[in-house]
Design a protein around this motif. Structure first.
Motif, PDB file in Angstrom:
ATOM      1  N   UNK A 114       0.837  -1.207   0.000  1.00 56.72           N
ATOM      2  CA  UNK A 114       0.000   0.000   0.000  1.00 56.72           C
ATOM      3  C   UNK A 114       0.872   1.258   0.000  1.00 56.72           C
ATOM      4  N   UNK A 115       1.963   1.208  -0.767  1.00 49.53           N
ATOM      5  CA  UNK A 115       2.875   2.342  -0.860  1.00 49.53           C
ATOM      6  C   UNK A 115       2.242   3.456  -1.692  1.00 49.53           C
ATOM      7  N   UNK A 116       2.579   4.685  -1.384  1.00 49.01           N
ATOM      8  CA  UNK A 116       2.083   5.824  -2.147  1.00 49.01           C
ATOM      9  C   UNK A 116       2.918   5.957  -3.412  1.00 49.01           C
ATOM     10  N   UNK A 117       2.281   5.758  -4.550  1.00 54.10           N
ATOM     11  CA  UNK A 117       2.985   5.728  -5.824  1.00 54.10           C
ATOM     12  C   UNK A 117       2.699   7.016  -6.582  1.00 54.10           C
ATOM     13  N   UNK A 118       3.739   7.781  -6.822  1.00 57.65           N
ATOM     14  CA  UNK A 118       3.650   8.997  -7.618  1.00 57.65           C
ATOM     15  C   UNK A 118       4.667   8.864  -8.739  1.00 57.65           C
TER      16      UNK A 118
END
Length: 602
Positions: free
Chosen positions: A577-581
């Motif tokens: 559930x990593x924040x992917x940008x």
């Protein structure tokens, strides 16, 4: 000492270790034809780096987009403006997104206005195989191949083969697909259909606080008919009708936030092959059409973009023992709709190739000439030399030039186009150590690509008008390591890429490129089940005005086959559930799950 110098000895040690490891007591899988390398399908990968994604891998990975498939390959950086159906881009070894040539069943599919191909419109379910060619091979393909070539082949089903599948999951995702193969004399045709839809999620935190959904429906056709032992006809085509939502930048006031598109391509061809001479003729056409609008703000109107391309290619190859000679003609006319000062142009290209393969030595040379109406003429070349130390370990050195023709937007966009632009040009070096033995395949490459006359939009006069100019250049260099392992029930892949992509005038890092990128995949096949886990690391990189943080992505796929015909699969994306940008202010989805069921009548 630079990071590249620190890492290269370690990677080289891994390659040497594999070269000296004992033989694995299993047979390697059948070799897949590499058509992209020389356009004929009988060239191996001893002079270049070619990554292949086959149908079995696609089924196991269960991807939601072509971008998800490509992102796992070394040397490739993918950015996305949100979910799988939002616009994205592919950069090969630090080159620009429009420096990648994309073909579908041999048809150029890039937009003549933007210069890129909307891969988000393609359904992985309808793809048979993907070949990604990296390095200095632009002279074989012409314009756009500065970074590399991506060729996508649609599904192929023989007589009596058919399938049907359904899938559902997070964010209201739903997919149905089916395909069948029919025979007609000494030939066959495949027909596949796919429909996907999703409620989506909020792809832009600073934009509208709503979910951005999508839907797409695609129909694809591919077939061939053998007329005699030496003559064969072939055909292919695909049409995709879709819609996706996105967020406008609120700092600029209300804007368009939805797009409809209708893209298609088709090709018909004939081939003659008597064992010595192979001759191919293909006629094709493509369309890229988009309409952008905002239903809540009808006064904004509709922006429509449509480009078409008519294409003809005639290729010939003669095989004479150790010597292979080839020559080809490419012609295409592309046109756009809109208020452009010029709305069409044609490109004519002619190339010749010679390859010599004897004993331990392998050499190849290519020369190509292209004439672009209203722009310029370009001559490009490629020279490669390979040496086999053993049957499993060999070295190749390649040097080549390439170019990128300015788009219609660059040349003729109403009010700001610059008709005096010339093509962007590159010179590319590559040194690669290749290893292949009994199910283990690896490569270690060093590359250096200088790109000049890059087109950059810059202010002129009092600064109120921005126009494109040939004022930039870039240096793209680095190292790439790739490993594939498929022995018995085990399969694995690993990749690492170091990229130093800098602006030639300022020395600053180019936007969107990570210095470090790594991938690792591991899978195991039981008799009636399989499991696979994939890890992707994307290092930090420059964004537009800010630094974009690194992220880690872990995906998992678990399949169960209760019989030879049924396949049940659970796909888990972004387990951490990593924040992917991957692009400024645009976010990827969080943790997701998908469940699919498919039946194959073969």
């Amino acid at each position: 000492m630079s990071a590249a110098l620190r890492l290269s000895p370690l990677t080289l040690a891994m390659a040497v270790a594999m070269a000296t490891c004992p033989a694995v007591a299993q047979q390697a899988p059948d070799e897949v034809q590499v058509i992209t390398a020389d356009r004929f399908g009988d060239a191996n990968d001893q002079l270049m780096v070619v990554d292949t994604i086959d149908r079995k891998t696609i089924e196991t990975l269960a991807p939601k987009s072509v971008y998800e498939l490509l992102a796992r390959l070394p040397g490739i950086t993918v950015t996305s403006n949100g979910g799988p159906a939002q616009s994205g881009s592919v950069m090969i070894r630090g080159a620009n997104a429009n420096h990648t040539l994309v073909l579908i069943d041999g048809v150029r599919t890039g937009s003549a206005t933007l210069g890129t191909t909307p891969l988000e419109a393609l359904a992985p379910e309808q793809i048979e195989r993907i070949e990604v060619l990296k390095g200095p091979r632009a002279a074989i393909w012409g314009s756009d191949a500065i970074g590399g070539v991506i060729q996508i082949f649609t599904r192929k089903l023989d007589q009596g083969q058919w399938y049907a599948a359904a899938e559902g999951g997070s964010n209201g995702y739903w997919r149905t697909s089916a395909g069948a193969g029919v025979s007609h004399g000494d030939g066959h045709t495949s027909l596949t259909v796919n429909h996907e839809q999703s409620d989506g999620f909020n792809v832009r935190r600073l934009g509208q606080p709503d979910d951005d959904g999508y839907q797409r429906t695609s129909l694809a056709l591919r077939g061939e008919q053998r007329l005699t032992e030496q003559w064969q006809l072939n055909w292919s085509g695909q049409v995709t009708d879709g819609n996706y939502e996105y967020d406008y930048d609120p700092t600029w006031g209300p804007g368009h936030d939805e797009a409809d598109y209708l893209n298609y391509h088709y090709a018909v061809g004939a081939q003659f092959d008597n064992g010595v001479l192979t001759s191919k003729l293909q006629l094709s056409q493509m369309q890229d059409q988009n309409e952008h609008y905002n239903e809540a703000e009808p006064t904004l109107g509709v922006n429509e973009f449509r480009t078409q391309r008519h294409q003809l290619s005639w290729l010939n190859q003669v095989r004479l023992d150790a010597l292979t000679l080839a020559s080809g003609i490419d012609w295409y006319e592309e046109s756009v709709e809109g208020d452009y000062a010029k709305d069409s142009r044609h490109v004519f290209g002619l190339y010749s190739l010679a390859r010599y393969d004897h004993a331990r030595w392998l050499a190849e040379g290519v020369v190509r000439m292209d004439n672009v109406s209203g722009v310029d003429s370009e001559v490009s070349y490629q020279a490669s030399l390979g040496y086999r130390f053993t049957d499993t370990l060999h070295l190749s050195v390649s040097n080549g030039t390439g170019f990128k023709v300015p788009t219609f937007n660059d040349l003729y966009y109403p009010g700001s186009g610059n008709p005096d632009l010339v093509s962007e040009r590159s010179e590319n070096w590559e040194v690669t150590l290749h290893y292949a033995r009994n199910g283990v395949k690896a490569h270690l490459s060093g590359f250096h690509n200088d790109v000049e006359d890059l087109i950059q939009w810059a202010p002129v006069g009092d600064g109120t008008l921005w126009v494109p100019q040939n004022i930039a250049d870039a240096t793209l260099k680095g190292a790439e390591f790739g490993l594939e392992y498929q022995v018995g029930a085990w399969m694995a892949n690993a990749g690492y890429t170091y990229t130093d992509a800098t602006d030639g005038s300022t020395g600053a890092s180019l936007i969107g490129r990570s210095e470090h990128q790594a991938d690792l995949g591991l899978g195991y096949q039981w008799q009636w089940a399989d499991v696979r886990a994939d890890y992707h690391y994307q290092g930090e990189r420059e964004g537009s005005g800010r630094q974009i943080d690194a992220y880690q992505l872990v995906n998992m796929s678990v399949g169960y086959q209760p019989s030879a015909h049924w396949d049940l699969r659970l796909k888990l994306n972004n387990l951490l559930d990593d924040e992917i940008v991957s692009s400024n202010d645009y976010y990827g989805p969080g943790r997701e799950f998908f469940v699919s069921v498919s039946y194959r009548g073969f």
